[in-house]
Design a protein around this motif. Structure first.
Motif, PDB file in Angstrom:
ATOM      1  N   ALA A 210       0.842  -1.197   0.000  1.00 29.26           N
ATOM      2  CA  ALA A 210       0.000   0.000   0.000  1.00 29.26           C
ATOM      3  C   ALA A 210       0.871   1.238   0.000  1.00 29.26           C
ATOM      4  N   ASN A 211       0.431   2.251  -0.743  1.00 29.12           N
ATOM      5  CA  ASN A 211       1.056   3.567  -0.691  1.00 29.12           C
ATOM      6  C   ASN A 211       0.316   4.372   0.365  1.00 29.12           C
ATOM      7  N   LEU A 212       1.054   4.998   1.266  1.00 30.07           N
ATOM      8  CA  LEU A 212       0.406   5.795   2.306  1.00 30.07           C
ATOM      9  C   LEU A 212       0.582   7.278   1.977  1.00 30.07           C
ATOM     10  N   LEU A 213      -0.540   7.984   1.942  1.00 25.88           N
ATOM     11  CA  LEU A 213      -0.528   9.425   1.647  1.00 25.88           C
ATOM     12  C   LEU A 213      -1.096  10.155   2.852  1.00 25.88           C
ATOM     13  N   ARG A 214      -0.371  11.183   3.319  1.00 24.66           N
ATOM     14  CA  ARG A 214      -0.754  11.847   4.560  1.00 24.66           C
ATOM     15  C   ARG A 214      -0.988  13.329   4.342  1.00 24.66           C
ATOM     16  N   GLY A 215      -1.838  13.876   5.199  1.00 29.38           N
ATOM     17  CA  GLY A 215      -2.003  15.315   5.152  1.00 29.38           C
ATOM     18  C   GLY A 215      -3.075  15.794   6.104  1.00 29.38           C
ATOM     19  N   PRO A 216      -3.094  17.109   6.364  1.00 26.80           N
ATOM     20  CA  PRO A 216      -4.151  17.679   7.200  1.00 26.80           C
ATOM     21  C   PRO A 216      -5.478  17.674   6.445  1.00 26.80           C
ATOM     22  N   THR A 217      -6.571  17.760   7.172  1.00 32.17           N
ATOM     23  CA  THR A 217      -7.881  17.684   6.522  1.00 32.17           C
ATOM     24  C   THR A 217      -8.692  18.957   6.743  1.00 32.17           C
ATOM     25  N   THR A 218      -9.474  19.282   5.744  1.00 35.54           N
ATOM     26  CA  THR A 218     -10.466  20.340   5.865  1.00 35.54           C
ATOM     27  C   THR A 218     -11.721  19.837   5.174  1.00 35.54           C
ATOM     28  N   ALA A 219     -12.844  19.920   5.871  1.00 32.17           N
ATOM     29  CA  ALA A 219     -14.135  19.491   5.307  1.00 32.17           C
ATOM     30  C   ALA A 219     -14.048  18.119   4.640  1.00 32.17           C
ATOM     31  N   GLY A 220     -13.363  17.203   5.308  1.00 37.46           N
ATOM     32  CA  GLY A 220     -13.323  15.817   4.823  1.00 37.46           C
ATOM     33  C   GLY A 220     -12.311  15.541   3.730  1.00 37.46           C
ATOM     34  N   VAL A 221     -11.567  16.574   3.310  1.00 32.87           N
ATOM     35  CA  VAL A 221     -10.620  16.411   2.206  1.00 32.87           C
ATOM     36  C   VAL A 221      -9.190  16.574   2.728  1.00 32.87           C
ATOM     37  N   LEU A 222      -8.281  15.696   2.268  1.00 30.82           N
ATOM     38  CA  LEU A 222      -6.870  15.801   2.673  1.00 30.82           C
ATOM     39  C   LEU A 222      -6.135  16.770   1.748  1.00 30.82           C
ATOM     40  N   THR A 223      -5.249  17.553   2.330  1.00 33.87           N
ATOM     41  CA  THR A 223      -4.369  18.371   1.503  1.00 33.87           C
ATOM     42  C   THR A 223      -2.968  17.784   1.607  1.00 33.87           C
ATOM     43  N   LEU A 224      -2.437  17.336   0.476  1.00 32.13           N
ATOM     44  CA  LEU A 224      -1.118  16.702   0.478  1.00 32.13           C
ATOM     45  C   LEU A 224      -0.013  17.758   0.465  1.00 32.13           C
ATOM     46  N   ALA A 225       1.223  17.291   0.654  1.00 36.51           N
ATOM     47  CA  ALA A 225       2.373  18.199   0.787  1.00 36.51           C
ATOM     48  C   ALA A 225       2.520  19.144  -0.405  1.00 36.51           C
ATOM     49  N   ASP A 226       2.146  18.689  -1.610  1.00 33.49           N
ATOM     50  CA  ASP A 226       2.295  19.561  -2.785  1.00 33.49           C
ATOM     51  C   ASP A 226       1.036  20.376  -3.064  1.00 33.49           C
ATOM     52  N   GLY A 227       0.095  20.372  -2.096  1.00 35.96           N
ATOM     53  CA  GLY A 227      -1.111  21.186  -2.258  1.00 35.96           C
ATOM     54  C   GLY A 227      -2.259  20.458  -2.940  1.00 35.96           C
ATOM     55  N   THR A 228      -2.013  19.247  -3.429  1.00 40.57           N
ATOM     56  CA  THR A 228      -3.069  18.463  -4.088  1.00 40.57           C
ATOM     57  C   THR A 228      -4.154  18.078  -3.085  1.00 40.57           C
ATOM     58  N   SER A 229      -5.415  18.135  -3.533  1.00 41.33           N
ATOM     59  CA  SER A 229      -6.521  17.678  -2.677  1.00 41.33           C
ATOM     60  C   SER A 229      -6.792  16.211  -2.958  1.00 41.33           C
ATOM     61  N   LEU A 230      -7.086  15.485  -1.888  1.00 40.23           N
ATOM     62  CA  LEU A 230      -7.352  14.055  -2.012  1.00 40.23           C
ATOM     63  C   LEU A 230      -8.688  13.770  -1.335  1.00 40.23           C
ATOM     64  N   VAL A 231      -9.611  13.174  -2.084  1.00 36.94           N
ATOM     65  CA  VAL A 231     -10.905  12.839  -1.483  1.00 36.94           C
ATOM     66  C   VAL A 231     -10.899  11.353  -1.123  1.00 36.94           C
ATOM     67  N   PRO A 232     -10.950  11.036   0.167  1.00 31.41           N
ATOM     68  CA  PRO A 232     -10.915   9.620   0.555  1.00 31.41           C
ATOM     69  C   PRO A 232     -12.271   8.931   0.466  1.00 31.41           C
ATOM     70  N   ASP A 233     -12.278   7.614   0.731  1.00 27.61           N
ATOM     71  CA  ASP A 233     -13.510   6.821   0.645  1.00 27.61           C
ATOM     72  C   ASP A 233     -14.527   7.198   1.703  1.00 27.61           C
ATOM     73  N   SER A 234     -14.048   7.760   2.826  1.00 25.82           N
ATOM     74  CA  SER A 234     -14.966   8.213   3.873  1.00 25.82           C
ATOM     75  C   SER A 234     -14.447   9.541   4.400  1.00 25.82           C
TER      76      SER A 234
END
Ligand SMILES: Nc1ncnc2c1ncn2[C@@H]1O[C@H](COP(=O)(O)OP(=O)(O)OP(=O)(O)O)[C@@H](O)[C@H]1O
Length: 349
Positions: free
Chosen positions: A237-261
Motif C-alpha cells: 500500500a502507498n500511504l498518503l498523509r495530510g491535514p484535513t479540511t471538510a473531509g478532504v486531505l491536503t497533500l504536501a504539494d497542495g493536491t486535494s485528495l478525497v478519501p472513501d470516507s
C-alpha cells in the motif's frame, strides 16, 4: 456457532507481554488464519488454546465451557507444528496410530481410523513406508493425518507449510483446504505469509505486538484495512498523509485528495493499493478520480506485471500494471497517477 471464545487474555513471559487483553472468537467449521510479524504473539495464542500455556488473565471457552486451566490432553485439540517430527524408525501406519495405541484404542478401530486418516490425506497404500521413504510433502501429510486421526474438535496448525519449497507448499495449501472442507473441522492456522492467509482462510486475524489489530474475511481486510499497519502488512500500500479540511486531505504539494470516507483531524492517512492506480495518458480525463503528479524513477519487470516506482514529494510510490506488452512510462518522465475515491482508503495510524 462460536466454538472457541478467547476473552481478554493476557500472557506475560518474564515481564514482557506476549499477548495483551486479546479477545477473539472462532466459529464452528471455520478456517482461520492468524497473521502477524515475528514475535506478534501468534504461536502464544495457539499454545494457550491448545493448553500448552496458561493465561495470566482472561478466559478461554470451548462451546461455552471455560478450559483455560485445563491441560492439553483434556481439550480435544489436534495440533501440528512446523517441526512435526515423525518417528523415523516407525512406519507411516504406526506414526499415525501412535496416539491411539497409547490411549489403548482397540486394534480394529485403530486400523479403521488410521485407514480413514490416510485416505483423507491421500496416502492410502503408503502405510508400510518409513518417513525416510517419503517426500517432504508426503511427510507433512502424515503429520496432518496424525493430528486428525483423533477427530479433534479443533485443529491448530503452526506454520505447517513453512518448511516446504514453494511448489510443494502450493500443493499442500490446496490439500489442506480440501481436507478442512471434507472434515469440516474448525481450523486455526498460524502463518506469517500474507498470501497464504488470504488464499486459504475464511477469516484472517492480524496480530501486532500481542494485540489483535483487525479481524475479518480476507477480502474485507484487503479492501478496507482499518490501520496503516494492516494495509501495508496485508499486501502493498502507498500511504498518503495530510491535514484535513471538510473531509478532504491536503497533500504536501497542495493536491486535494478525497478519501472513501470523510476524513478529519490534523493529519489523516490514506492507503492506496499499487494495482488500483492508473498511469494516465497525457491529456486523459481523470474522470472524478484523485490525481497526483510525480516522476518515474524505475520500472521493474516482473513477468506478468510491471511495477513503476514514482517519486513524489520525497516518497517512492508504487504502481503495478498488468503486463500487456507495452510500457506506459519510462524513468525520468513526469506522470499523472489516477485512483478512484473508493480505492483511497482512510486508515488509522
Ligand atoms: N516461552 C517463552 N519464554 C519467554 N518469552 C517467550 C516465550 N514464548 C514466547 N515468548 C515471547 O513472546 C512474544 C510472542 O512470541 P510468539 O512466539 O507468540 O510470536 P509469533 O508471532 O508466533 O512469532 P514467530 O512468527 O516468530 O513464530 C515474543 O516476544 C517472544 O519472544
Amino acid at each position: 456457532m462460536t466454538v472457541i471464545s478467547v476473552q481478554r487474555v493476557t500472557k506475560t513471559f518474564g515481564g514482557h507481554d506476549a499477548l495483551t487483553d486479546l479477545s477473539v472468537t472462532f466459529d464452528d467449521g471455520g478456517f482461520y488464519a492468524l497473521l502477524g510479524p515475528s514475535g506478534s504473539g501468534k504461536t502464544t495464542l495457539l499454545r494457550l488454546i491448545a493448553g500448552f500455556e496458561f493465561p495470566d488473565a482472561g478466559r478461554i471457552l470451548f462451546n461455552g465451557d471455560p478450559v483455560e486451566m485445563l491441560p492439553a490432553e483434556k481439550r480435544d485439540v489436534g495440533m501440528m507444528f512446523q517441526s512435526y517430527a515423525l518417528f523415523p524408525n516407525m512406519s507411516v501406519f504406526d506414526n499415525v496410530a501412535f496416539g491411539l495405541s497409547v490411549r489403548k484404542v482397540p486394534a480394529a478401530e485403530i486400523r479403521t481410523r488410521v485407514g480413514e486418516a490416510l485416505e483423507l490425506v491421500r496416502l492410502t497404500g503408503y502405510d508400510r513406508r518409513k518417513p525416510s521413504e517419503l517426500s517432504g510433502g508426503q511427510r507433512q501429510r502424515v503429520a496432518l493425518a496424525r493430528a486428525i486421526v483423533f477427530r479433534p474438535r479443533v485443529l491448530l496448525l503452526d506454520e505447517p507449510l513453512s518448511a516446504l519449497d514453494k511448489a510443494l507448499r502450493l500443493g499442500m495449501q490446496v490439500e489442506l483446504r480440501r481436507i478442512q472442507r471434507d472434515v469440516g473441522i474448525t481450523t486455526l492456522f498460524v502463518t506469517h505469509d500474507q498470501e497464504e492467509a488470504l488464499t486459504l482462510a475464511d477469516r484472517v486475524g492480524v496480530l501486532r505486538d500481542g494485540r489483535l489489530v483487525q479481524e475479518g474475511p480476507p477480502r474485507q481486510l484487503y479492501e478496507r484495512p482499518a490501520t496503516a499497519f494492516t494495509a501495508t502488512f496485508l499486501g502493498d500500500a502507498n500511504l498518503l498523509r495530510g491535514p484535513t479540511t471538510a473531509g478532504v486531505l491536503t497533500l504536501a504539494d497542495g493536491t486535494s485528495l478525497v478519501p472513501d470516507s470523510p476524513a478529519s483531524g490534523a493529519e489523516a492517512i490514506c492507503a492506496v493499493r499499487p494495482e488500483r492506480i492508473d498511469l494516465l495518458a497525457p491529456g486523459e480525463d481523470a474522470a472524478g478520480r484523485n490525481v497526483i503528479t510525480g516522476t518515474v524513477s524505475e520500472v521493474i519487470f516482473a513477468g506478468n506485471a510491471l511495477h513503476y516506482l514514482v517519486d513524489w514529494q520525497g516518497q517512492s510510490l508504487k504502481v503495478t500494471s498488468p503486463n500487456r506488452g507495452t510500457q506506459a512510462a519510462a524513468p525520468g518522465e513526469s506522470v499523472r497517477l489516477g485512483f478512484a475515491r473508493r480505492d483511497t482508503v482512510l486508515v488509522a495510524p
